[in-house]
Design an enzyme around this catalytic site. Sequence first.
Site, PDB file in Angstrom:
ATOM      1  N   ASP A   1      31.287 -34.239 -27.704  1.00  0.00           N
ATOM      2  CA  ASP A   1      32.551 -33.666 -28.138  1.00  0.00           C
ATOM      3  C   ASP A   1      32.943 -34.391 -29.431  1.00  0.00           C
ATOM      4  OD1 ASP A   1      34.815 -32.171 -28.380  1.00  0.00           O
ATOM      5  OD2 ASP A   1      35.501 -32.435 -26.322  1.00  0.00           O
TER       6      ASP A   1
HETATM    7  C1  NOJ Z   1      37.429 -31.029 -29.119  1.00  0.00           C
HETATM    8  C2  NOJ Z   1      37.456 -30.205 -27.866  1.00  0.00           C
HETATM    9  O1  NOJ Z   1      37.554 -31.033 -26.730  1.00  0.00           O
HETATM   10  C3  NOJ Z   1      36.241 -29.316 -27.704  1.00  0.00           C
HETATM   11  O2  NOJ Z   1      36.422 -28.500 -26.596  1.00  0.00           O
HETATM   12  C4  NOJ Z   1      36.002 -28.529 -28.954  1.00  0.00           C
HETATM   13  O3  NOJ Z   1      34.904 -27.668 -28.786  1.00  0.00           O
HETATM   14  C5  NOJ Z   1      35.762 -29.497 -30.097  1.00  0.00           C
HETATM   15  N1  NOJ Z   1      36.962 -30.298 -30.289  1.00  0.00           N
HETATM   16  C6  NOJ Z   1      35.387 -28.798 -31.386  1.00  0.00           C
HETATM   17  O4  NOJ Z   1      36.438 -28.108 -31.913  1.00  0.00           O
END
Ligand code: NOJ
Length: 768
Positions: A294
Amino acid sequence: MKYKHILILTFIVSGIVAMTYLTNEDTDRDSVANKKIDSLLNLMTLEEKIGQLNQYSIGPELTGPGAKEGNQQIRYEQLKSGQVGSVLNLLGAEQAYETQKFVVENTRLGIPLIFAFDVVHGYKTMFPLPLAESSSWDLDLMERTAAAAAKEAASAGIQWTFAPMVDISRDARWGRVMEGAGEDAYLGSEIAIARINGFQGNDLSDINTIAACAKHFAGYGFVESGKDYNNVYLGKHQLLNTILPPFKAAADANVATFMNAFNDIDGIPSTANDYLLRELLKGEWNYDGVVVSDWNSIGEIVTHGVAADKYEAAVMALNAGSDIDMEGTAYIDNLKKAVENGDVKEKDIDDAVRRVLKLKYDLGLFDDPYKYFDSKREEKTLFNKEHRKLAHEAALKSIVLLKNENNLLPIKEKELSIGLIGPLMKDKDSPLGNWRGAADKGTAVSLYEGIVKSFPDANIDYAEGVKLSIGPNNFFNKTVIEEEDRSGFAKAIQVAKNSDIVIVAMGETAYMSGEGRSRSTLDLPGLQPELLKELKKVNDNIILVLMNGRPLAISWEDENIPAIVEAWHLGHEAGNAIADVLTGKFNPSGKLTMTFPRSVGQVPIYYDYKNTGRPSSGPDQVFYTHHNDIDPSPLYPFGYGLSYSKYEYSNPVISKDKIGMNDTLQIKVMVKNTSSIDGEEIVQLYTRDITGSITRPVKQLKGYKKVAIKAGESKEINFELTTEDLAFYTRDFDYEAEPGEFQVMTGPNSSELKSAKFKLIPNETDNL
Ligand code: NOJ
């Protein structure tokens, strides 16, 4: 350099083009692809390999804490030298084309980028929030909306979405429940498969499909006290039996990618969790797709306090099985040194790179790196009529009727005076919800617009009554709830006094749920409850339309307001769809996939709880599992939702009262529509395993059928159960059904069930 690059690219492309003539068999395709990828890997330097594992957010969109000042130049140089493998948040076919061209033409090997984005419930056309849409229990619908979102995104240069979120959650305080499919592992798995199939179609190289991502692996929905990014404590049985089933279903459905979770589990950050990634996902489940971190979750291993610095974090994450570093710079800055130091094996880097290259191959990017970038197609595809129509259908099917005393709904007379009140009544932005892709601000059909269109002969009066939030309402700013200004009360009360019926639109704005939007209360925010109480004093005929991204604790409203419609954040067609339900043009059929509590103190609350040694046994008891100050039942249980039709359920009839391990049990239930209105009903099947080697839930959803039942008609609904349906991870962590006594239950929701009993008996040979 350039000629060399063209030569190599030609070699790669022609090899792959030629290969497509060899055979259409998947296995052959795969083995040819793997050979091709091996030869490409042989050409790559270690830096180039690590580059494929490096992902940046580029372009104006940002979906996490911003990139640090000063490294833009470094990123540009890295893009130019093949040290970036994929990017996120760059939108638009033309922009993506330019960037792809820059990379293909400037880097030594010309390996194309993948362009990724969070396409969560639509790209330009917004469909209902995933939690809302899950209330339809309509897998075909969810597959179609995901496919439409994929088509739009792909036309705008995207090949990879970070969706679906398949985290199970029982805590409505957690802001991200809006992104998931609710609290249940069985339904959550079915929905995960539908959404993955929708995004990916049958062929990732089709220009209308995109790669999906099962996230967040794992346990993110169980963050302590519902606070986003918080720590998670889980037993292994709970992990295996409740949290992982949708991920396993996603892996089995060939989801192209997985994403790590921000949280730790019992002290181990998910991004560095070798049990989850190496042992389970890439080992036992044999998953051969890509694992992406993430947003800086590799860097955050340091902040968790498990790695001393980013070097250690990179080593831990790569060794655990995280392939791509999103926005972390941990891999690109450290992995080369880690290989030189012997802390990371080059063969593990090769494995990660191979997965990334295979995804690029499957997307057809080696075939034609520019195939997704066609501005004309983009223009024709985005926000087209067909997608608006689908958004309307999805919105209709996502609405849940929570209460309808004295059949106040549907509104029968058309020549009424109708008072329209509430901060969300004219709001054209909140229905788009959080994670709204590339939707244009303020473009949804408001409820006000929908009602005015549907009641041309009514006398309509409007008052906002109260504001819901102040300050910027967007992805990045904290939402500030308005708690002071009562200046709109008087007009709203006057409107309510003068009207035959009052429709009140209240709930949450788009940015009161979603990432980083956890709440400590679940009431209607701000002054809304106060205003509603004032309105109730002057008019009894109130229809409350809720727009929100999570279950709310609305006990007072349930006691005092005669009709309540759960309309979530329904996307672009919100106002039209809600109006269709209010007029009766559409008979609501949605059912909740997350329990609504009576009070926030009951959270986490869910239908498949365990009995405990002291189950609740009535209001006057003390030494039992309960809260002293509240009815222990939920306000609205999982699976609950009303319709304008009324249904009567028979007892379930089972084919045998004993089945062997290889047998199938047939279950039959009669459902009669006793009303004069045709409807659709979601008939639900649950089981209870009375005694197990570990404590077992008091009920678990095992099947459901969504059926159309005409006015006055009785329908026989049939289900089947096999031992596979009764299997779980036992005390010894074997996945199997345990012989013994079971209850089978059918009904309209998880609380109103009729039951029968049967026994599962061991095969005779098992005892030998
Ligand atoms: C953080 C989020 O937790 C995740 O779900 C998302 O895909 C990413 N950012 C990218 O935007």
